[in-house]
Each structure stands twice: as C-alpha cells, then as structure tokens.
Design an enzyme around this catalytic site. Structure first.
Site, mmCIF file in Angstrom:
data_model
loop_
_atom_site.group_PDB
_atom_site.id
_atom_site.type_symbol
_atom_site.label_atom_id
_atom_site.label_comp_id
_atom_site.label_asym_id
_atom_site.label_seq_id
_atom_site.Cartn_x
_atom_site.Cartn_y
_atom_site.Cartn_z
ATOM 1 N N ASN A 48 0.800 -1.224 0.000
ATOM 2 C CA ASN A 48 0.000 0.000 0.000
ATOM 3 C C ASN A 48 0.832 1.272 0.000
ATOM 4 O O ASN A 48 0.345 2.329 -0.355
ATOM 5 C CB ASN A 48 -0.931 -0.006 1.217
ATOM 6 C CG ASN A 48 -0.190 -0.287 2.498
ATOM 7 O OD1 ASN A 48 0.377 -1.378 2.665
ATOM 8 N ND2 ASN A 48 -0.154 0.670 3.398
ATOM 9 N N CYS B 143 5.420 12.520 11.299
ATOM 10 C CA CYS B 143 4.570 13.677 11.605
ATOM 11 C C CYS B 143 3.257 13.612 10.835
ATOM 12 O O CYS B 143 2.312 14.308 11.154
ATOM 13 C CB CYS B 143 5.285 14.970 11.260
ATOM 14 S SG CYS B 143 6.851 15.143 12.096
#
Lengths: 138, 419
Positions: free
Chosen positions: B167, B341
């Site tokens: 993915n 992040c």
C-alpha cells in the site's frame, strides 16, 4: 500509512508555515549577529536561528531561521523569529516555547517543535552575548 | 517571502485540488453510484428474506454482484464471501485459519512490510493463541526471497500470508512462486490483494492462492464492502470471526450490505472491461511524473522496485525534506507521506525502513497514487508544484546548507543511500 492525527491542514501553524517570512541566513561571523542551533535527536529535526542586534540600543533588528523538520517546526521557528524582531535582546527570552506552542495551536505531540525553536533562540542570544562581551574585554 | 511564490504553472488547466492518493481510496465511479441507488431506495429488501419479492430482488442483485466480483479475479461465485472490507477479510483469513488449526505448536509466516490489517491480526494470534509468527524481511527493492519463505516453513506452519501489492511502495510480491512453494509443503496461502485487485489483472487460479482479501473502494467502488476469496477445492479450514445468522456460507454472519455489494459488483465489472486500457495509460502517466521529478530535482530516490510495481504507484524520497512539511505546502494536491509527523505513530514509515533505508529517507518519502481519472495536465501540475516546494524546503533546511558544496551535492547522495 496510518491516519493523520497531526495533520496541519488549515490550522494556525499551517498558515504560518506557508507564509513563513523569516526564512534565511545572515553571516554567522558578523559581530552583530548571534547564531544558535538546536536539534531534536529523537526526531532528527534541526533548527537554526540568527539574530542581528543593534549594538547601540541592544534591539534585535532582524531574525532569520533555517529549519529541517515538519511544518510545525518551521512554523515555530518563523514565529519565534517574528516575535523577537524589534525586541530588546535582554527581553528576547521572554518569548517562551509555551507562548509559541499556544499561538500556533500545536498538538501536544508537536510541542517539542516550539521548544526546539526556543532552544535555538536561547543559543543565538548566548552566542551574541559571548561575542559582545569578548569585544568589550578587548 | 511566502513559502511558494505563484508562477506560471498555476495557469495550467486543472481542477484543484488534485487527488493523487488512490492507495487510500478512490472516487466512487458515477456508474457505480447509479447501480447502487435503487438498492438504497425502492429495493430495500433483506437478501435473506426468502419468502417475498422484496427479499428476492435483493438476493438477485447480490448473486449478480457475487458473479461480477468472482469473474474479476477468476474465481467461482461460491468462493466469494462478502465482508465489510479488506481489513475484515484479512482478520477472517488469519484468525479464522489459526482458530481452525487444532494442532499445537502452530506457526504462520508473513512479511514485515504487510499492512497493519495483516500484521496486527498476526500479532494477536501470536499473543493469544500461542501461534509463532515468522516475519520475513525484504530486499532493497521491497521483495521477499521465495527461497527464504520455503526455508521458513515448518511442519507446524498453518498459514502463509503475503500481500499481492504494498500500500505504500506499490511493490508486487511474487505470489505465484510463493504459493507454489507453500502448496508444495501443504500450507494454505492468503494474500492481501486490496491494492491490486481491480487495478492490475489478478487471477486467483493462476496465482494458486487459497484466500485473497479484496476491497471495493480501492477500485472506484463504495467504502464498507469487500470480500474474502475462499478456494473451494482443498479448502483451507476456516472458523468465522463473526457469528450470527449463518450468512455467507456460515463464514460471515450479518445482514448483507446490499447497496454496497451491488456497487462492488458494478466496480468489478467495470474493472474487468476497462482495466487493460487504463493500466497502460496510468503507467505512462506515472512514468511521466517520475521523469519530471527526476529531471528537475537532484537527491530524489525511488522507494521500492521499479519493475515489480503497481502501475499507479510512485513512492519517492526527497533528500533534506520532511514529507509532512511537503504535504502541508502542497495545499491543493492530495498525496501521502511516510513521515512520522503525517501519521499516528512516532516512527517514520516502517515499510520504507524495511528497504534498508535510513529514518531520514523514510520521513522524506512521499506516495503518489494515480488512478484512471488522472490526467496529463494534473501530472504536470503536480510535478511542477512538488519540484518547487522541494526546492523551497531545501532552501529552508540548515542541513542542505551545511552539507552542500554549491551545486554538486555528494552529501545528498550519501544521505539517500544511507551512507
């Protein structure tokens, strides 16, 4: 890739990041320039902050940053640079990490970005003071 | 100076924002929506209501969809178990096989770069059912070594689970070779094919797998519906994880999501017909994006194999750039990043790190997911915008400053190769 929990999106910090106005550098060797660098080893982020001080008045005339990190780190550095510009060197450190984090609405996990910018500022102020004191002595 | 001054590229005719995140999800095809609407309206019957026309109408539609999905992957209708999506299918395959495996000790083999919907069920059967798990590593291209897989299989191995396509980096594992090796040892094979089915030709017979997870919304179908392919001949022993009314051959209870299943069927039928043409078009656009990024930027590295790769995937690391910062600057382009992040975790992409890459390279990774809707103008716009944002962020980076020798940049190459 897991879902984004710390997305910057249209937040205050994203705005600041996209409109960053204090990016850049000044000659680190200049007598009126103080340079500070701070790292967050766990995250790999690096922020460099520079202040140019008017030797006569002790006022910070300009502040510039360079930062490697996420948008929160860059926004924090820009805001710190913005807030210390025009301030007396003596009161520059009154701009705290908490103030920056709150103004940018940083998520708790990104609070360290504000601390990183503040640490760089503290180092920059110290660097300038060292230079200045060395000059007085000579 | 603003982060990104406007230039001529903004005048290219594209509709903003641009969606290039098709590994996350794809747009529902309007033809799929049209097929679904009657089943959200007048045809509201329960497919299990065998005694009146409302139920018959729903059951008929489900049968047709089952046939369409089966046809797309070369299966028989009776081998398709509808679920809520690929995550549930993965859970059913892994937990279901291990629960049905009476003998102890018990062992299963998977790969470090699998999706969490495979890794987490494996971790659970390891913790709760005492099933040992071997997690195979990958090479710098993201591929496992089938020989290593063969060596990992023991007399206690109950299942091998290897994804068809990743993915994040779009790398396609050699499933046929893997299945052959496992079958030779009598071990059933599951593949998480969520990213592959409907995007590239997948034939469960040719692959020789026993179980395959499929998702509708990765192929322009609706969210909340998927399937587990369960081979009928030499069927792997499988215990359901959801008990109730005995729907779906007793393998997955719960009233069928008729509109979703109808949409899934329609999306599968469209993919069966249109895939061949769109695969080539998408691959050409993906290559165009890669060439443009490479020609405009130094310090750019492809993550994962160039050739064993989904045609719509591009995963690139940009030296000295944090992926999340890049995504935030790209306010009108939807892409994903392996930066910590940008995710719920505190660690940059485990998939990119599994290639032997540094944490820095992992956090600098950006995933582009094209689709059959992507246009050449969109690719050009994205390439231009990404190039400008990367240059601007490098301009902001003290690392680039400290390591660059004006123009030539060996540090960047070293950084990328993990030296």
């Amino acid at each position: 890739m897991a879902e984004r929990t710390a997305a910057a999106g249209g937040s205050a910090s994203a705005e600041r990041f996209r409109e960053a106005r204090h990016a850049g550098s000044m000659p680190a060797g200049a007598e009126d320039v103080g340079t500070g660098r701070a790292e967050a080893p766990r995250h790999g982020d690096v922020t460099r902050l520079q202040v140019r001080v008017d030797p006569g008045t002790g006022i910070i005339r300009d502040a510039r940053f360079k930062a490697f990190g996420c948008s929160f780190a860059i926004a924090s550095a820009d805001l710190v640079a913005d807030r210390v510009t025009g301030r007396a060197l003596a009161s520059a450190l009154e701009v705290t990490a908490d103030e920056v984090g709150a103004a940018l609405e940083l998520p708790a996990a990104k609070w360290y970005c504000a601390e990183l910018a503040y640490d760089a500022l503290r180092a920059a102020v110290a660097d300038y003071e060292t230079k200045r004191d060395a000059q007085i002595e000579t | 100076m603003p982060l990104l001054p406007a230039t001529g590229a903004d005048s290219i005719m594209v509709t903003l924002p641009i969606y290039m995140d098709s590994h996350a999800t794809t747009r529902l095809d309007p033809r799929v929506l049209d097929a679904m609407l009657p089943y959200l309206g007048e045809h509201f019957g329960n497919a299990s209501s065998r005694t009146h026309p409302f139920g018959w109408k729903a059951a008929e539609a489900v049968d047709a969809a089952r046939h369409q999905v089966a046809e797309l992957i070369g299966a028989r209708s009776s081998e398709i178990v509808f679920t809520s999506g690929a995550t549930e299918s993965n859970n059913l395959a892994i937990k279901g096989v291990i629960a049905a495996h009476d003998a102890r000790p018990c062992h299963l083999v998977t790969v470090v770069t699998e999706h969490h919907a495979v890794l987490d069920p494996c971790q659970r059967v390891e913790a709760e059912q005492g099933c040992a798990v071997t997690r195979l590593g990958v090479d710098s291209d993201g591929l496992i070594d089938p020989n290593e897989l063969t060596a990992a299989i023991t007399p206690h191995t109950a299942l091998v689970s290897v994804m068809a396509a990743n993915n994040e980096i779009g790398v396609r594992q050699p499933i046929a070779a893997i299945a052959e090796a496992a079958r030779a040892r009598g071990v059933p094979v599951h593949t998480d094919a969520a990213q592959a089915v409907g995007r590239v030709p997948i034939d469960v017979g040719a692959l020789g797998v026993d179980l395959a997870s499929v998702s509708a919304h990765k192929m322009h179908g609706p969210k909340g519906v998927g399937a587990l392919y369960v081979r009928r001949s030499r069927r792997a022993k499988l215990v359901p994880i959801i008990d109730g009314g005995g729907h779906e051959y007793g393998l997955r209870s719960g009233t069928l999501n008729v509109p979703g299943i109808v949409g899934f069927g329609k999306a599968a039928a469209l993919a069966s017909v249109e895939m061949d043409a769109t695969v080539r078009q998408i691959a050409r656009l993906r290559d165009r994006l890669w060439e443009q990024l490479r020609s405009r930027l130094h310090g750019v590295q492809l993550n994962g194999s160039r050739t064993h790769r989904l045609p719509h995937n591009l995963n690139v690391s940009f030296a000295h750039v944090d992926g999340q910062a890049l995504l935030t600057a790209l306010d009108d382009v939807a892409v994903s990043s392996g930066s910590a992040c940008a995710s719920a975790t505190d660690e940059p992409s485990y998939v990119v790190q599994a290639l032997g890459a540094t944490r820095e390279r992992a956090r600098a990774s950006v995933r582009f997911g094209l689709s059959r809707e992507t246009t050449e103008a969109e690719v050009d716009y994205v390439a231009d915008k990404v190039a400008r944002v990367v240059m601007r962020l490098r301009d902001l980076s003290p690392l680039a400053d400290e390591s660059t020798d004006a123009g030539c940049d060996p540090a960047v190459e070293e950084w990328l190769t993990g030296g």
